[in-house]
Design a protein around this motif. Structure first.
Motif, PDB file in Angstrom:
ATOM      1  N   ARG A 115      -5.480  24.168 -10.717  1.00  0.00           N
ATOM      2  CA  ARG A 115      -6.530  23.174 -10.552  1.00  0.00           C
ATOM      3  C   ARG A 115      -7.567  23.344 -11.664  1.00  0.00           C
ATOM      4  N   VAL A 116      -7.923  22.258 -12.300  1.00  0.00           N
ATOM      5  CA  VAL A 116      -8.913  22.276 -13.380  1.00  0.00           C
ATOM      6  C   VAL A 116     -10.112  21.450 -12.945  1.00  0.00           C
ATOM      7  N   HIS A 117     -11.304  21.967 -13.192  1.00  0.00           N
ATOM      8  CA  HIS A 117     -12.541  21.315 -12.781  1.00  0.00           C
ATOM      9  C   HIS A 117     -13.473  21.204 -13.983  1.00  0.00           C
ATOM     10  N   ALA A 118     -14.021  20.015 -14.199  1.00  0.00           N
ATOM     11  CA  ALA A 118     -15.007  19.799 -15.255  1.00  0.00           C
ATOM     12  C   ALA A 118     -16.376  19.673 -14.603  1.00  0.00           C
ATOM     13  N   LEU A 119     -17.217  20.679 -14.819  1.00  0.00           N
ATOM     14  CA  LEU A 119     -18.565  20.681 -14.266  1.00  0.00           C
ATOM     15  C   LEU A 119     -19.491  19.960 -15.241  1.00  0.00           C
ATOM     16  N   CYS A 120     -20.115  18.867 -14.774  1.00  0.00           N
ATOM     17  CA  CYS A 120     -20.905  18.018 -15.672  1.00  0.00           C
ATOM     18  C   CYS A 120     -22.309  17.767 -15.126  1.00  0.00           C
ATOM     19  N   PRO A 121     -23.162  18.801 -15.128  1.00  0.00           N
ATOM     20  CA  PRO A 121     -24.545  18.584 -14.703  1.00  0.00           C
ATOM     21  C   PRO A 121     -25.348  17.877 -15.789  1.00  0.00           C
ATOM     22  N   GLN A 122     -26.465  17.290 -15.386  1.00  0.00           N
ATOM     23  CA  GLN A 122     -27.359  16.669 -16.355  1.00  0.00           C
ATOM     24  C   GLN A 122     -28.528  17.634 -16.595  1.00  0.00           C
ATOM     25  N   GLY A 123     -29.716  17.333 -16.104  1.00  0.00           N
ATOM     26  CA  GLY A 123     -30.848  18.218 -16.341  1.00  0.00           C
ATOM     27  C   GLY A 123     -30.850  19.418 -15.409  1.00  0.00           C
ATOM     28  N   VAL A 124     -30.869  20.623 -15.978  1.00  0.00           N
ATOM     29  CA  VAL A 124     -30.906  21.847 -15.182  1.00  0.00           C
ATOM     30  C   VAL A 124     -31.973  22.767 -15.775  1.00  0.00           C
TER      31      VAL A 124
ATOM     32  N   ASP B 145     -28.887  15.004 -29.829  1.00  0.00           N
ATOM     33  CA  ASP B 145     -28.034  16.138 -30.185  1.00  0.00           C
ATOM     34  C   ASP B 145     -26.609  15.640 -30.428  1.00  0.00           C
ATOM     35  N   ALA B 146     -26.319  15.386 -31.690  1.00  0.00           N
ATOM     36  CA  ALA B 146     -25.016  14.817 -32.048  1.00  0.00           C
ATOM     37  C   ALA B 146     -23.883  15.803 -31.786  1.00  0.00           C
ATOM     38  N   ALA B 147     -24.041  17.054 -32.205  1.00  0.00           N
ATOM     39  CA  ALA B 147     -22.967  18.036 -32.057  1.00  0.00           C
ATOM     40  C   ALA B 147     -22.690  18.340 -30.591  1.00  0.00           C
ATOM     41  N   TYR B 148     -23.748  18.417 -29.788  1.00  0.00           N
ATOM     42  CA  TYR B 148     -23.574  18.670 -28.360  1.00  0.00           C
ATOM     43  C   TYR B 148     -22.805  17.519 -27.720  1.00  0.00           C
ATOM     44  N   THR B 149     -23.185  16.288 -28.059  1.00  0.00           N
ATOM     45  CA  THR B 149     -22.487  15.120 -27.527  1.00  0.00           C
ATOM     46  C   THR B 149     -21.010  15.149 -27.886  1.00  0.00           C
ATOM     47  N   ALA B 150     -20.716  15.354 -29.164  1.00  0.00           N
ATOM     48  CA  ALA B 150     -19.332  15.298 -29.629  1.00  0.00           C
ATOM     49  C   ALA B 150     -18.493  16.411 -29.007  1.00  0.00           C
ATOM     50  N   THR B 151     -19.026  17.623 -28.972  1.00  0.00           N
ATOM     51  CA  THR B 151     -18.228  18.739 -28.463  1.00  0.00           C
ATOM     52  C   THR B 151     -18.083  18.701 -26.948  1.00  0.00           C
ATOM     53  N   LYS B 152     -19.095  18.213 -26.255  1.00  0.00           N
ATOM     54  CA  LYS B 152     -18.960  18.118 -24.802  1.00  0.00           C
ATOM     55  C   LYS B 152     -17.991  17.002 -24.408  1.00  0.00           C
ATOM     56  N   HIS B 153     -17.950  15.917 -25.179  1.00  0.00           N
ATOM     57  CA  HIS B 153     -16.910  14.912 -24.946  1.00  0.00           C
ATOM     58  C   HIS B 153     -15.531  15.546 -25.148  1.00  0.00           C
ATOM     59  N   ALA B 154     -15.406  16.362 -26.185  1.00  0.00           N
ATOM     60  CA  ALA B 154     -14.124  17.019 -26.446  1.00  0.00           C
ATOM     61  C   ALA B 154     -13.754  17.967 -25.312  1.00  0.00           C
ATOM     62  N   SER B 155     -14.736  18.671 -24.755  1.00  0.00           N
ATOM     63  CA  SER B 155     -14.427  19.617 -23.677  1.00  0.00           C
ATOM     64  C   SER B 155     -13.972  18.896 -22.420  1.00  0.00           C
ATOM     65  N   VAL B 156     -14.580  17.740 -22.113  1.00  0.00           N
ATOM     66  CA  VAL B 156     -14.110  16.946 -20.966  1.00  0.00           C
ATOM     67  C   VAL B 156     -12.694  16.446 -21.219  1.00  0.00           C
ATOM     68  N   GLY B 157     -12.441  15.983 -22.441  1.00  0.00           N
ATOM     69  CA  GLY B 157     -11.096  15.510 -22.774  1.00  0.00           C
ATOM     70  C   GLY B 157     -10.058  16.607 -22.640  1.00  0.00           C
TER      71      GLY B 157
ATOM     72  N   MET C  30     -14.604  24.449 -16.107  1.00  0.00           N
ATOM     73  CA  MET C  30     -15.175  24.339 -17.446  1.00  0.00           C
ATOM     74  C   MET C  30     -16.511  23.609 -17.369  1.00  0.00           C
ATOM     75  N   THR C  31     -17.572  24.270 -17.819  1.00  0.00           N
ATOM     76  CA  THR C  31     -18.885  23.640 -17.826  1.00  0.00           C
ATOM     77  C   THR C  31     -18.963  22.726 -19.043  1.00  0.00           C
ATOM     78  N   CYS C  32     -18.902  21.424 -18.780  1.00  0.00           N
ATOM     79  CA  CYS C  32     -18.819  20.442 -19.862  1.00  0.00           C
ATOM     80  C   CYS C  32     -20.106  19.650 -20.066  1.00  0.00           C
TER      81      CYS C  32
ATOM     82  N   GLY D 244     -20.853  15.118 -21.722  1.00  0.00           N
ATOM     83  CA  GLY D 244     -19.439  14.889 -21.987  1.00  0.00           C
ATOM     84  C   GLY D 244     -18.913  13.576 -21.462  1.00  0.00           C
ATOM     85  N   VAL D 245     -19.658  12.947 -20.543  1.00  0.00           N
ATOM     86  CA  VAL D 245     -19.254  11.627 -20.056  1.00  0.00           C
ATOM     87  C   VAL D 245     -20.287  10.558 -20.404  1.00  0.00           C
ATOM     88  N   LEU D 246     -21.451  10.998 -20.912  1.00  0.00           N
ATOM     89  CA  LEU D 246     -22.503  10.070 -21.337  1.00  0.00           C
ATOM     90  C   LEU D 246     -22.842  10.369 -22.793  1.00  0.00           C
TER      91      LEU D 246
END
Length: 263
Positions: free
Chosen positions: A175-184, A148-160, A135-137, A141-143
């Motif tokens: 196996r579940v993987h949370a992909l959490c890149p920063q700047g791409v 971007d309020a909605a992006y922050t809230a929903t990405k936190h939810a996706s990590v959870g 899951m690309t989170c 999602g961890v910071l």
């Protein structure tokens, strides 16, 4: 996880990280890679350029019936899905002023699409005793995605949600993987910069913007090591520790950065 002879589905596969994953999975010897995207023609173009193992289809990830049909069709054609990459995502570039429709779209694409994917693929994976969900989170999602309020809230939810899945199903072989890149360097970042979005400016100012291919490299390594949290930017782990240890100091640092970029 070794990708050789595996059957893979990638949503949001028409560009950016998704397209890079498709190319890399084909190069790693996947038996079949389904490239799914709302932009069906672009998905087919990516598949054609990736190789004969890939084929593109249209998909609205916010429509559960379409997600289930895609999974059913893939399992019928190839016998199984070894790896499902729920990669589609959207940003808003705004705060509380974003209207309900914007918040709803972010929620449906960034969170509910992952729920729909899990509902569709888990029964067969559990029956076989194995499978992988990626899951690309986003690092948001961890910071926090400043600006971007909605992006922050929903990405936190996706990590959870990804963590809940990992805890619930790991002992049953999934196996579940949370992909959490920063700047791409993706169209999402380029569009944000063109629109003057604060979050995109923060990412650009970080000085560490990876290519989608570099993110794909990190995914291959993370899958091989069966890691839950895949961090293409390793510094994100340090940021998360600092945020947890000193939330007030972390927020103060971000406020200072925002002031520098907006004055």
């Amino acid at each position: 996880m070794n990708l050789t002879d595996r059957v893979v589905v990638v949503t949001g596969g028409a560009g950016g990280i998704g397209a890079a994953l498709v190319r890399r999975f084909v190069a790693e010897g996947a038996a079949a890679v389904v490239v799914a995207d709302l932009a069906a023609d672009a998905a087919r173009a990516v598949a054609e350029s990736a190789g004969p193992q890939a084929h593109g289809v249209g998909l609205d990830v916010t429509d559960e019936d379409q997600v289930r049909a895609l999974v059913d069709d893939t399992e019928r054609q190839y016998g199984r899905i070894d790896l499902f990459c729920a990669n589609a995502g959207v940003a808003t570039g705004g705060g509380i002023e974003v209207d309900d429709a914007g918040w709803d779209r972010a929620w449906r694409v960034n969170v509910l699409s992952h729920v729909y994917a899990a509902r569709a693929v888990l029964p067969a994976m559990l029956a076989r005793g194995g499978g992988h969900l990626l899951m690309t989170c986003s690092a948001a999602g961890v910071l926090t995605a400043v600006g971007d309020a909605a992006y922050t809230a929903t990405k936190h939810a996706s990590v959870g949600f990804a963590e809940w899945l990992a805890i619930t199903y790991r002992d049953r072989g999934v196996r579940v993987h949370a992909l959490c890149p920063q700047g791409v360097d993706t169209p999402m970042l380029a569009d944000g910069l063109a629109a003057g979005h604060l979050g995109a400016k923060v990412i650009a100012a970080s000085g560490v913007v990876l290519t989608p291919d570099q993110v794909a490299d990190a995914v291959i390594a993370g899958l091989a090591e069966e890691r839950f949290l895949i961090l293409p930017h390793p510094e994100v782990a340090d940021y998360a520790r600092r945020r947890a240890e000193d939330p007030d100091g972390w927020q103060a640092g971000l406020r200072k950065l925002v002031r520098r970029l907006t004055t």
